[in-house]
Design a protein around this motif. Structure first.
Motif, PDB file in Angstrom:
ATOM      1  N   THR A   1      -8.055  44.018 -12.605  1.00 31.15           N
ATOM      2  CA  THR A   1      -6.895  44.497 -11.841  1.00 31.15           C
ATOM      3  C   THR A   1      -7.321  45.569 -10.846  1.00 31.15           C
ATOM      4  OG1 THR A   1      -5.346  44.063 -13.646  1.00 31.15           O
ATOM      5  CG2 THR A   1      -4.662  45.688 -12.013  1.00 31.15           C
TER       6      THR A   1
ATOM      7  N   ARG B   1      -0.341  40.617 -10.849  1.00 32.12           N
ATOM      8  CA  ARG B   1      -0.362  39.591 -11.908  1.00 32.12           C
ATOM      9  C   ARG B   1      -1.260  40.026 -13.066  1.00 32.12           C
ATOM     10  NH1 ARG B   1      -0.860  36.216  -7.437  1.00 32.12           N
ATOM     11  NH2 ARG B   1      -3.074  35.945  -7.847  1.00 32.12           N
ATOM     12  N   LEU B   2      -2.440  40.526 -12.734  1.00 29.71           N
ATOM     13  CA  LEU B   2      -3.373  40.929 -13.777  1.00 29.71           C
ATOM     14  C   LEU B   2      -2.875  42.148 -14.550  1.00 29.71           C
ATOM     15  CD1 LEU B   2      -6.698  40.337 -11.864  1.00 29.71           C
ATOM     16  CD2 LEU B   2      -5.989  39.185 -13.962  1.00 29.71           C
TER      17      LEU B   2
ATOM     18  N   ARG C   1      -2.658  39.639  -6.715  1.00 28.17           N
ATOM     19  CA  ARG C   1      -3.527  39.412  -7.880  1.00 28.17           C
ATOM     20  C   ARG C   1      -3.531  40.630  -8.791  1.00 28.17           C
ATOM     21  NH1 ARG C   1      -9.775  38.789  -8.826  1.00 28.17           N
ATOM     22  NH2 ARG C   1      -9.680  37.408 -10.616  1.00 28.17           N
TER      23      ARG C   1
ATOM     24  N   ASN D   1      -6.025  43.114  -2.680  1.00 34.41           N
ATOM     25  CA  ASN D   1      -5.384  41.888  -3.137  1.00 34.41           C
ATOM     26  C   ASN D   1      -4.272  42.265  -4.131  1.00 34.41           C
ATOM     27  OD1 ASN D   1      -4.658  39.365  -4.038  1.00 34.41           O
ATOM     28  ND2 ASN D   1      -6.762  38.636  -4.277  1.00 34.41           N
TER      29      ASN D   1
ATOM     30  N   ALA E   1      -9.234  44.119  -7.945  1.00 32.65           N
ATOM     31  CA  ALA E   1      -8.342  43.427  -7.002  1.00 32.65           C
ATOM     32  C   ALA E   1      -7.557  44.429  -6.164  1.00 32.65           C
ATOM     33  CB  ALA E   1      -7.389  42.503  -7.757  1.00 32.65           C
TER      34      ALA E   1
END
Length: 194
Positions: free
Chosen positions: A82, A96-97, A93, A90, A85
């Motif tokens: 995470t 989400r992580l 991403r 990003n 990213a």
């Protein structure tokens, strides 16, 4: 979306420096002393006890402890990815992580609650029960605090995904989470393996 490394106004990647970072490490160091003290208590109790666990008290199920440990270690890995990213810009991403990390933390807590309910003992079951519930409960309370930090970070990332300000708490929250994961390992060793 264009991936770009997010930097604060001084050109550095966001995160605690100076006094705030020092204060975080002093705080975590004091917690580490409590965790280590609890582990030493267990080691000493085992050293002076003839039977461990005592007669009539079932031993902890190794598979349950190993499973929740694996879940916690994977959550540390997802948080590490995470951060990478987020630093690369990003944000989808990273969000989400981070959500996966939070869900794994919640799964760890569910596993702990399951262990509490199925341990076959209570905190009043002598030193063995008292040690297990104190150590695991102490750690679970701090996991809840760590999850609160991660949820706040997730909300910050969702509100302002491209700003350095949204990432300013990232290193501190990640340090706390990794610290909690690290502190579980000696607990796992003294509770389940020794």
């Amino acid at each position: 979306m264009q991936n770009r490394v997010i930097r604060s106004s001084n050109g550095r990647e966001p995160g605690g420096t100076g006094n705030s970072r020092f204060a975080l490490f002093i705080f975590l160091g004091s917690y580490a002393l409590v965790f280590v003290t609890l582990a030493i208590v267990v080691i000493n109790l085992r050293r002076v006890s003839f039977d461990w666990p005592p007669a009539g008290v079932p031993p902890l199920a190794l598979w349950k402890g190993a499973l929740v440990t694996l879940i916690l270690l994977v959550s540390s890995l997802t948080l590490h990815v995470t951060l990478h990213a987020a630093r690369q810009g990003n944000q989808p991403r990273a969000q989400r992580l981070l959500l996966v990390t939070v869900l794994l933390g919640l799964l760890f807590l569910v596993g702990q609650i399951y262990q509490f309910a199925t341990a076959g003992m209570t905190i009043q079951s002598g030193a063995y029960g008292a040690v297990f519930f104190t150590m695991a409960g102490f750690h679970a309370v701090h996991i809840i605090i760590g999850l609160a930090l991660l949820v706040r970070l997730l909300n910050d990332l969702r509100r302002a995904p491209a700003s350095a300000a949204a990432l300013s708490a990232t290193p501190a929250a990640a340090t706390v989470w990794h610290f909690l994961d690290l502190m579980w390992l000696p607990f796992f060793i003294v509770l389940y393996l020794l």
